[in-house]
Structure formats: C-alpha cells, structure tokens
Design an enzyme around this catalytic site. Sequence first.
Site, PDB file in Angstrom:
ATOM      1  N   LYS A   1       0.812  -1.208   0.000  1.00 47.14           N
ATOM      2  CA  LYS A   1       0.000   0.000   0.000  1.00 47.14           C
ATOM      3  C   LYS A   1       0.856   1.272   0.000  1.00 47.14           C
ATOM      4  CE  LYS A   1      -2.305   0.021   3.686  1.00 47.14           C
ATOM      5  NZ  LYS A   1      -2.241   1.183   4.561  1.00 47.14           N
ATOM      6  N   THR A   2       1.770   1.335   0.936  1.00 46.30           N
ATOM      7  CA  THR A   2       2.610   2.526   1.041  1.00 46.30           C
ATOM      8  C   THR A   2       3.466   2.684  -0.211  1.00 46.30           C
ATOM      9  OG1 THR A   2       2.731   2.028   3.388  1.00 46.30           O
ATOM     10  CG2 THR A   2       4.151   3.770   2.574  1.00 46.30           C
TER      11      THR A   2
ATOM     12  N   ASP B   1      -4.320   7.925   2.549  1.00 49.78           N
ATOM     13  CA  ASP B   1      -3.907   6.611   3.041  1.00 49.78           C
ATOM     14  C   ASP B   1      -4.923   6.146   4.083  1.00 49.78           C
ATOM     15  OD1 ASP B   1      -2.393   4.392   3.471  1.00 49.78           O
ATOM     16  OD2 ASP B   1      -0.871   5.379   4.695  1.00 49.78           O
ATOM     17  N   GLU B   2      -5.010   4.854   4.333  1.00 56.12           N
ATOM     18  CA  GLU B   2      -5.921   4.306   5.347  1.00 56.12           C
ATOM     19  C   GLU B   2      -7.335   4.870   5.186  1.00 56.12           C
ATOM     20  OE1 GLU B   2      -4.747   1.945   7.082  1.00 56.12           O
ATOM     21  OE2 GLU B   2      -2.680   2.358   7.720  1.00 56.12           O
TER      22      GLU B   2
ATOM     23  N   GLN C   1      -9.505  -3.856   7.402  1.00 58.23           N
ATOM     24  CA  GLN C   1      -8.652  -3.283   8.442  1.00 58.23           C
ATOM     25  C   GLN C   1      -9.266  -2.041   9.080  1.00 58.23           C
ATOM     26  OE1 GLN C   1      -4.275  -3.385   7.867  1.00 58.23           O
ATOM     27  NE2 GLN C   1      -4.776  -4.003   5.784  1.00 58.23           N
TER      28      GLN C   1
ATOM     29  N   ARG D   1       0.190  -8.460  10.853  1.00 55.91           N
ATOM     30  CA  ARG D   1       1.433  -7.706  11.066  1.00 55.91           C
ATOM     31  C   ARG D   1       2.645  -8.620  10.949  1.00 55.91           C
ATOM     32  NH1 ARG D   1      -0.035  -3.918   9.232  1.00 55.91           N
ATOM     33  NH2 ARG D   1      -1.867  -5.164   8.806  1.00 55.91           N
TER      34      ARG D   1
END
Length: 733
Positions: A37-38, A222-223, A253, A605
Amino acid sequence: MIKKTTFPLETLNPQQLEVVTANPGPVLVLAGAGSGKTRVLTYRIAYLIHELGVSPREILAMTFTNKAASEMKERIAKITPIDKNLWIGTFHSIFARILRVEAENLGYQPDFVIYDSDDQERLVKSILQDLNFAPSQYAPKSVLSAISRAKSSLILPEAFIRSTKSPFEEVIAQIYPEYQNRLKTHNAFDFDDLLISPIFLFEKFPDLLEKYQSRMKYILVDEYQDTNRAQYQLIYLLAKSHKNLFVVGDDDQSIYRWRGADLRNILEFEKDFADTQIFRLEQNYRSTQNILIAANSVVRKNLGRKEKTLWSKKEHGEKVEIFEVRDEREEGATVVEKIQEEVFRKKRHFSDFVVLYRTNAQSRILEDSLRRNGISYVIVGGVRFYERKEIKDILAYLKLIMNPRDEVSLNRIINFPARGIGDVSLQRLQNWARSQNLDLFHAVQKAEEIEEIPTRTRQSIKRFYQIIQTYIGLKDKISLNELVRTLIDETGLLAMYKTDTSVEGETRKENVQEFLNAINDYVRTDKETSLRGFLEEVALIADIDNWDQKANAVTLMTLHCAKGLEFPVVMITGLEDSLLPISRSLDNSEDLEEERRLFYVGLTRAKEKVYLFYALQRSFMNDMAFRLPSRFLDDLDPSVVNWTKAVIREYGKPFQRRRQFVAEASFEPHPDYENISQETSPLKIGIMIEHEIYGRGKVIRIEGKGQKQKVGIRFDSGVEKKFMTQYARFTII
DNA sequence: CGGATTTAACTTTTT
DNA sequence: GTTAAATCCG
C-alpha cells in the site's frame, strides 16, 4: 511533456504498476494487508511528478499518523529528490495549519489553542457544573464521546437538538451547544473542530475553497477505510472541482468505527465520483502462507465486507502457536520464554518482536516480566508523554501565555503550585467575571476590585496575573528555551519538584527534564521555533510518531497502534472473551466484527511467526475472574495452528507449575488457589462479626480476593477499621 | 477558607 | 497503580 522514467517502475508487480500509472481522476484502491500500500502511494506521487509533470506543490497526501507521513516522505526521497513544497501530513496537522491562516474568517484568532481530551473533559465538567447536572450521573467522558460522535458525523448542535431520542440525548442537547460556545470564547479548537471547521469555512467562503482546490490539485489519502464523515466531506469539497482523488484502503482493516470512521466512505465512493477506477491489490508480500490462511479464516467470518482473497508466493512457514496459560503472570512469563527461545534458536533480535494487547492496562504485567528477565523493551502508547500531569501543567502555562482566553488552562494553573487561591475564591472570581461580562483572564486582571474576595487572596491573584502578563510580553522577545526555563523557576514549579523527594517526585523531575530536552530539540531541529509551532506539534503528536524500530528492544503496543506496521514475530496476548473481543462489543454484531478485524490486523502484522496467548483467569480492577478463550480462536483454520493447553489441575489442589521457568521468572509467589476455591466467602456486606479487641461490628466493605482480601468494618463503638481478612481476629456472629 | 491527607474510582481503542 | 474527590485539620 512526458519525461523518461527516472525511477524504478519495473520493481512493481503488474497490478501495482497499473495502479501507479492510472489516469488522473477518481481512483479507489482496495489494498489487502501487506500488499504494498505505502509503496503504491509513494510511487504514485513520484509518477505524478515525473511522468505527468505535476508540480510537487499541487500534491497533498494525507495519512493518519505523523509517523506514516514521515515514512512516506522518506520513501519518496529514495526514488526522487524530495521537494519541500510536497504537502504530506495527517488530516489534523494539515487542517490545523490551514486554520492558522484562515482563523479570523471563522471568528477565531490565529493564536488559538488545541484542546486534547483532558482539556475537553475539564470543559465538559465545568459546563455540567454550571448547568447543575451531577457529574456522577453524567460522566464527562460519555458526554464527550456523544458530542464527538455527533461532530465527526457533521451533526451540528441545532440538528442534534431536533433529533434527540433519549433522555440522555436531551441532556447532551443542552451541553453540546454550550460546549461549542465555550470553545469559541476560549479561542480553542478540539480535535473534531480541526476537521469540521474547515468545512464551514469552505462552505461559507467559496473563494477560499477555490484557493485551496487549486493548491491541492492531486489529493491522495492513506488508510481511507478509517476516515469519518467529516474527513470525507473535506476531501470531497477539495476534490470535487478536479476529481483527482486517489484513495487507498482496506475494509478488513477498519478499526476506528468507534471514532466515527464510516465504511460508507468506501462503499459510496463510486457514487459520489463518477467513472471511478477501482483496483485491487491482493498479493501479500509480507506473511507466510500459514499466517495468511489463519488471518483469512478469521476475517472471513465477517458479513459486512467486500469479498477478497489475499494470496502469497511465500513458503508455508511455521504454524501459529496458541498457548493457554494460567493467569496474566504466567502469560508474561511465557512471552518471555518464547522470546528467549526464538532469540537463542533462530538468532533473532529483540527488535524482531512485537507484543500486542487490546487495552493499555495489560502492558504493566508484561513489562514486569520483560524487565525481570533483562529484556529491553519499548512501550508505545499508554499515557502519552505530553499528557502526563507535570507536563500538562507546564503546557497549561504556555497555552495561557499564548492565548489568555483559554479558561481551561487558566483554571488548571491559577492555584498550581498552591498560592492561596482556593475553590471558594475561584468560584467568586468566576461569578464576578460573569456579572461584569468579562472573560476570566480580565477578571483576574481586575481582581483587586472584587470585594467578596479576601484581600490576601486578591494579592495572590494579582501576583499570578503579573507573572502571566510578564511572559505574554516576553514570549516573542526571548527564545522558547529561556521562556520555559525562567517560567518554571518563577512560578515555583521548579522549587516544588526539587523539594519533592517521593518516588513519584523523582519520575516527575525526570519527565520535566525530558520536556526541557524536547524543547531544546525542537528549537534546534525545526526552522520554526515559535511557541505557537511548538504547542501545535505537541498537541498533534502521537506516541507512535517517536517510536524507533531500530532500537534493539521488544516493542509493546495496542492492536490499534500496530496498524500499518510489520514484524518478524507477532505475539498477541489476552485472547479471551470480554477482552478480545472486548466485553462491550459482545451484544452488538457490528462492534463484534470490528473486534474481529482488530484481531485480523494483529495477525497480518507478522512476517514469519505468530504466537497467541490466553489466560484461564485474569485479574481485572482488583478482581480475579475466570475467563473463556476468545471465540475468535475457534475461527482459526485448525490445519495451521498448534494449540498447547495448560495442565489441568485437580480440584482443590494448587496448580502444578507448568514449567520450571515460570517459577524462576516471578519473584512474587502466586496467589494460593486453594484458598480462592474455598472462598465463596461467608463474609458478606451487612453481616455482623465479633472482634477480639474491638467487639461487635458490621461488615461495610469487602475488597479483593484470596490472601489479599481486605474487609472494612464499622464497630458498634462507631469506629471504622480495615483488616486483611486472613490476619483479622474476629468471628462471624 | 485553604492546604494536606486520605479515600474512592477507574481502564477500550486515539488524532 | 494513578489521580480526582472527599474529608480532616489548622
């Protein structure tokens, strides 16, 4: 116009490449955990600059933590020269900066302060008092969360008043408007205001909206799954003219529903922005197969989600290990044991581990275990540094100096350190201010005129006023460093901490020293060294922002805090019903689904190994209670799990120590379980007893269990005494 | 009336 | 284990 590629696009997989090179316009990326994603976000920004010739000053990227923002900056810097004009930050910090510039349009002054939750609570408390509501009946916290929920859903006081459905909401309907009024007269914004005030601003002044629309021609978020309605509205307003909106999120998430995050923002994106291009990233680069299978098997149970399957090319790896332990003490010991095993056998570093939990309160016992075994650890979250009392006291002085209208800060420090201005005098001062139509600070200035206040106290108030006034004059003349140092000296704060020799006093002193160091750092590293800039940074900083993964230490944090991070080894503790999922979520299927997503976030994670722990009993708020394993454990695909149960004890006998290690690890003896089982105690509140020395009495209180149980007794003579039950010499009559 | 000491209540998650 | 509120004391 198209330049040759100057950054390594070929390192992206085909799906990522498609996303990064998508045409401008509305783009929704559904990116699974660990799918890059990043990476996609940073490459997209580089792509905009290099391939499409977009000027960095026309790009705005918004994240949820400062850490995510600085990480993104760092990663962009690696593929393209970073440009100062590139605007990357959290929603709150970006709009706080805009508000500084535009405050006057909303009737605020540029030197406004930002209220944190502690300030907010104090404000609510004082309103409850003034409106004659018993704080016992209306907990400031729940009042506040109701108001916050309304604000983040963009429900203004007028609308709220019209829509009340319960007696509690009727009360909120009275407090909410007054809360907003006072924020404004105090020249203060709370966290929610930082998002909703810009909306009002843009709606009221279309020319300002245009100004920022043309400044932010390319917006990236983001998010995205954790945005609330206010954030959505902000994005919508800014992007509606050009529609260059690029959002990345994962509905699985979403863990901030309680903070107003609204999945409608994902689901309705296509409706609000026609011709949205939707992409999915489903290849996971982070975790082993087994971890992914486990994580998928959990989240699949949720009904309200977009179907997707994460897959990975990685090997299967080790199974997920579940350990049943006796209590939280043994949990800590087992965590330590497993860390030591991994370090020894696999040559791992302490920094490879994260220990996760649902509530901050769980951290202490884990810390004890780690400390006793000489394992260094860093703890992220909990009571944030800038929320410690001693730090907030100094900050309150600084806030008042910057913005004398801040009555929350004024009330906090007018008699701290004690200078003889008690509750009664303060109340009179407040009443007088109201009768004269003055704000509190001006009343302080004119305190000599108030006849109801004793002369001595009036002098104290005057001296207090003079200190603040002096520093208001000094704040732009001397450095921030000098300002704070002379301030804590002159106010007597320094002397107070110096003479305090208690244990807490020592840590207070250390914290104050650390605070002074932080100011040094700030003055040295930031170009802007103003009081205003410092206070703003402090208000909007999160604990995670200062966390450094490179240190050779185990990391401890909440599951919420772990979002967006990755570790080779993840340990999730407290997997028990009523802890994860938390008790308050059990009767609400939507809350329960959020708890399940939280577990999913924790699992995903992990890169290589997951350990899960649950205890058969756990003490909570001085109360030992039996626990059931989390229902989520049953959702895990059994083929990827190893489940180790604790030794089942025979009735009436103490637990067998399961491992020698446990005995060595804990200094304190375990509670005597035999006693607990017998202790459907005959002692009850209200029964009568006869004491060897004090005579007849009545049990009025029982605290704790087992050997630690204490009992409070009021004797016929009138005296009240508290005893440890096990030592007390009395009989029940 | 203010300060100090004791007592009680509290823990979901956070920008 | 922390901190605000309640109570006591000068």
